[in-house]
Design a protein around this motif. Sequence first.
Motif, PDB file in Angstrom:
ATOM      1  N   GLU A 152       0.851  -1.185   0.000  1.00 60.56           N
ATOM      2  CA  GLU A 152       0.000   0.000   0.000  1.00 60.56           C
ATOM      3  C   GLU A 152       0.890   1.238   0.000  1.00 60.56           C
ATOM      4  OE1 GLU A 152      -3.151   0.464   2.821  1.00 60.56           O
ATOM      5  OE2 GLU A 152      -3.718  -1.667   2.719  1.00 60.56           O
ATOM      6  N   THR A 153       0.500   2.232  -0.785  1.00 63.72           N
ATOM      7  CA  THR A 153       1.204   3.506  -0.785  1.00 63.72           C
ATOM      8  C   THR A 153       0.381   4.482   0.042  1.00 63.72           C
ATOM      9  OG1 THR A 153       2.118   3.070  -2.988  1.00 63.72           O
ATOM     10  CG2 THR A 153       2.131   5.360  -2.219  1.00 63.72           C
ATOM     11  N   ILE A 154       0.962   4.945   1.141  1.00 64.90           N
ATOM     12  CA  ILE A 154       0.225   5.743   2.114  1.00 64.90           C
ATOM     13  C   ILE A 154       0.878   7.116   2.267  1.00 64.90           C
ATOM     14  CG2 ILE A 154      -0.678   5.800   4.474  1.00 64.90           C
ATOM     15  CD1 ILE A 154      -0.255   2.768   4.584  1.00 64.90           C
ATOM     16  N   GLY A 155       0.061   8.168   2.187  1.00 69.38           N
ATOM     17  CA  GLY A 155       0.573   9.528   2.317  1.00 69.38           C
ATOM     18  C   GLY A 155      -0.330  10.498   1.584  1.00 69.38           C
ATOM     19  N   PRO A 156       0.120  11.720   1.333  1.00 75.15           N
ATOM     20  CA  PRO A 156       1.469  12.211   1.637  1.00 75.15           C
ATOM     21  C   PRO A 156       1.611  12.715   3.075  1.00 75.15           C
ATOM     22  CG  PRO A 156       0.256  13.914   0.483  1.00 75.15           C
ATOM     23  CD  PRO A 156      -0.660  12.713   0.560  1.00 75.15           C
ATOM     24  N   PHE A 157       2.884  12.718   3.528  1.00 77.28           N
ATOM     25  CA  PHE A 157       3.244  13.266   4.826  1.00 77.28           C
ATOM     26  C   PHE A 157       4.390  14.259   4.639  1.00 77.28           C
ATOM     27  CE2 PHE A 157       1.703   8.945   5.602  1.00 77.28           C
ATOM     28  CZ  PHE A 157       0.724   9.163   6.574  1.00 77.28           C
ATOM     29  N   GLU A 158       4.460  15.235   5.522  1.00 75.41           N
ATOM     30  CA  GLU A 158       5.550  16.216   5.465  1.00 75.41           C
ATOM     31  C   GLU A 158       6.720  15.737   6.307  1.00 75.41           C
ATOM     32  OE1 GLU A 158       6.686  20.758   6.893  1.00 75.41           O
ATOM     33  OE2 GLU A 158       4.592  20.096   6.953  1.00 75.41           O
ATOM     34  N   ILE A 159       7.922  15.784   5.733  1.00 78.14           N
ATOM     35  CA  ILE A 159       9.123  15.433   6.477  1.00 78.14           C
ATOM     36  C   ILE A 159       9.488  16.577   7.425  1.00 78.14           C
ATOM     37  CG2 ILE A 159      11.611  15.017   6.318  1.00 78.14           C
ATOM     38  CD1 ILE A 159      11.175  13.599   3.709  1.00 78.14           C
ATOM     39  N   LEU A 160       9.720  16.238   8.689  1.00 77.51           N
ATOM     40  CA  LEU A 160      10.201  17.214   9.668  1.00 77.51           C
ATOM     41  C   LEU A 160      11.712  17.109   9.862  1.00 77.51           C
ATOM     42  CD1 LEU A 160       7.434  16.882  12.413  1.00 77.51           C
ATOM     43  CD2 LEU A 160       7.707  18.739  10.766  1.00 77.51           C
ATOM     44  N   ALA A 161      12.229  15.896   9.813  1.00 79.03           N
ATOM     45  CA  ALA A 161      13.665  15.685   9.994  1.00 79.03           C
ATOM     46  C   ALA A 161      14.033  14.318   9.452  1.00 79.03           C
ATOM     47  CB  ALA A 161      14.047  15.785  11.470  1.00 79.03           C
ATOM     48  N   LEU A 162      15.321  14.171   9.130  1.00 79.92           N
ATOM     49  CA  LEU A 162      15.861  12.880   8.704  1.00 79.92           C
ATOM     50  C   LEU A 162      16.974  12.523   9.680  1.00 79.92           C
ATOM     51  CD1 LEU A 162      15.422  14.681   5.762  1.00 79.92           C
ATOM     52  CD2 LEU A 162      15.447  12.306   5.030  1.00 79.92           C
ATOM     53  N   GLY A 163      16.666  11.675  10.652  1.00 77.88           N
ATOM     54  CA  GLY A 163      17.634  11.392  11.701  1.00 77.88           C
ATOM     55  C   GLY A 163      17.949  12.668  12.460  1.00 77.88           C
ATOM     56  N   ASP A 164      19.232  12.992  12.542  1.00 81.08           N
ATOM     57  CA  ASP A 164      19.663  14.207  13.229  1.00 81.08           C
ATOM     58  C   ASP A 164      19.515  15.456  12.364  1.00 81.08           C
ATOM     59  OD1 ASP A 164      20.428  12.560  15.302  1.00 81.08           O
ATOM     60  OD2 ASP A 164      22.510  12.418  14.635  1.00 81.08           O
ATOM     61  N   ARG A 165      19.205  15.287  11.099  1.00 86.14           N
ATOM     62  CA  ARG A 165      19.219  16.425  10.169  1.00 86.14           C
ATOM     63  C   ARG A 165      17.873  17.118  10.106  1.00 86.14           C
ATOM     64  NH1 ARG A 165      18.619  16.842   4.415  1.00 86.14           N
ATOM     65  NH2 ARG A 165      18.789  14.577   4.113  1.00 86.14           N
ATOM     66  N   LYS A 166      17.884  18.430  10.402  1.00 85.05           N
ATOM     67  CA  LYS A 166      16.672  19.244  10.336  1.00 85.05           C
ATOM     68  C   LYS A 166      16.811  20.372   9.316  1.00 85.05           C
ATOM     69  CE  LYS A 166      17.074  19.560  14.795  1.00 85.05           C
ATOM     70  NZ  LYS A 166      16.914  20.011  16.196  1.00 85.05           N
ATOM     71  N   GLY A 167      17.826  20.269   8.455  1.00 87.61           N
ATOM     72  CA  GLY A 167      18.038  21.260   7.405  1.00 87.61           C
ATOM     73  C   GLY A 167      18.547  20.587   6.157  1.00 87.61           C
ATOM     74  N   GLN A 168      18.974  21.398   5.178  1.00 81.20           N
ATOM     75  CA  GLN A 168      19.460  20.851   3.917  1.00 81.20           C
ATOM     76  C   GLN A 168      20.781  20.129   4.108  1.00 81.20           C
ATOM     77  OE1 GLN A 168      19.737  23.939   1.004  1.00 81.20           O
ATOM     78  NE2 GLN A 168      17.535  24.181   0.804  1.00 81.20           N
ATOM     79  N   THR A 169      20.951  19.035   3.405  1.00 83.04           N
ATOM     80  CA  THR A 169      22.194  18.280   3.515  1.00 83.04           C
ATOM     81  C   THR A 169      23.378  19.088   3.008  1.00 83.04           C
ATOM     82  OG1 THR A 169      23.228  16.159   3.019  1.00 83.04           O
ATOM     83  CG2 THR A 169      21.941  17.163   1.234  1.00 83.04           C
TER      84      THR A 169
END
Length: 246
Positions: free
Chosen positions: A169-186
């Motif tokens: 099942e494809t479920i979403g969309p959801f907004e990303i708040l963070a990726l692990g420790d990252r809360k800004g642009q890589t």
Amino acid sequence: MKGLQGLIIAAALGIVAAVCNWLYVNRQAAGYERETFVGVKAAAQVNAGDTFEESDLEPVSVPRQYLGDLDKRAVRWADRSTAIGQKATRSYFNDEVLLAQDLTTPAQRNLSEVLGENEAARWVPADPATFVPRHFNPGDLVSFVVPVAGGTSPASRNGTGAPLPALTETIGPFEILALGDRKGQTELLRARGASAGQENKIAIRVKVKGNALDDPAAERLFQLLHQNGYKGVEVMLYSAQMTNDQ
């Protein structure tokens, strides 16, 4: 006749000298490998609080042998997108190289500060075999492709009698708040010489009512994740236009 021979010899020696000089200069120039950084144009007149525009910036090349610690402190030209749209933390009066420490981003705030009333953050594990974190940033909209435990396609068996693959099942969309420790642009982290950890753990924004989820899509997502033992799932990234329209 001797005079003509002398002129020919002199001309030949001149050509040889010119070729040797060119080879020397070319060899010397080749020895100066360069790194290119982001510079702020003097004509741009960027003051503290102004927003960096692409037209404010220019490439500045520096021979590697003269870099010192500049390569650890300055923003590389390849990462100039990290500066565009950000506000200057100081004023620039002359041609200056932009330093990573001059860049700030509100995305570094605590997650609790970016959540609205009746919202919470939940974490979803991404499949490391298919997930490439550098292509994702907080604020992006994504959906998750989750296996349905024990599910099979309508034709439960193929010609050999073996079960067909489980449904998803494809479920979403959801907004990303963070990726692990990252809360800004890589790119911003890389420009600062920093790195993030556990970027395959994706924090998403969900609606809640008291201690319970108030979001049918989120309820279904975490139900399936629980059934699958919270194994990593595939992530589908949506267009930036969709993000801006939400």
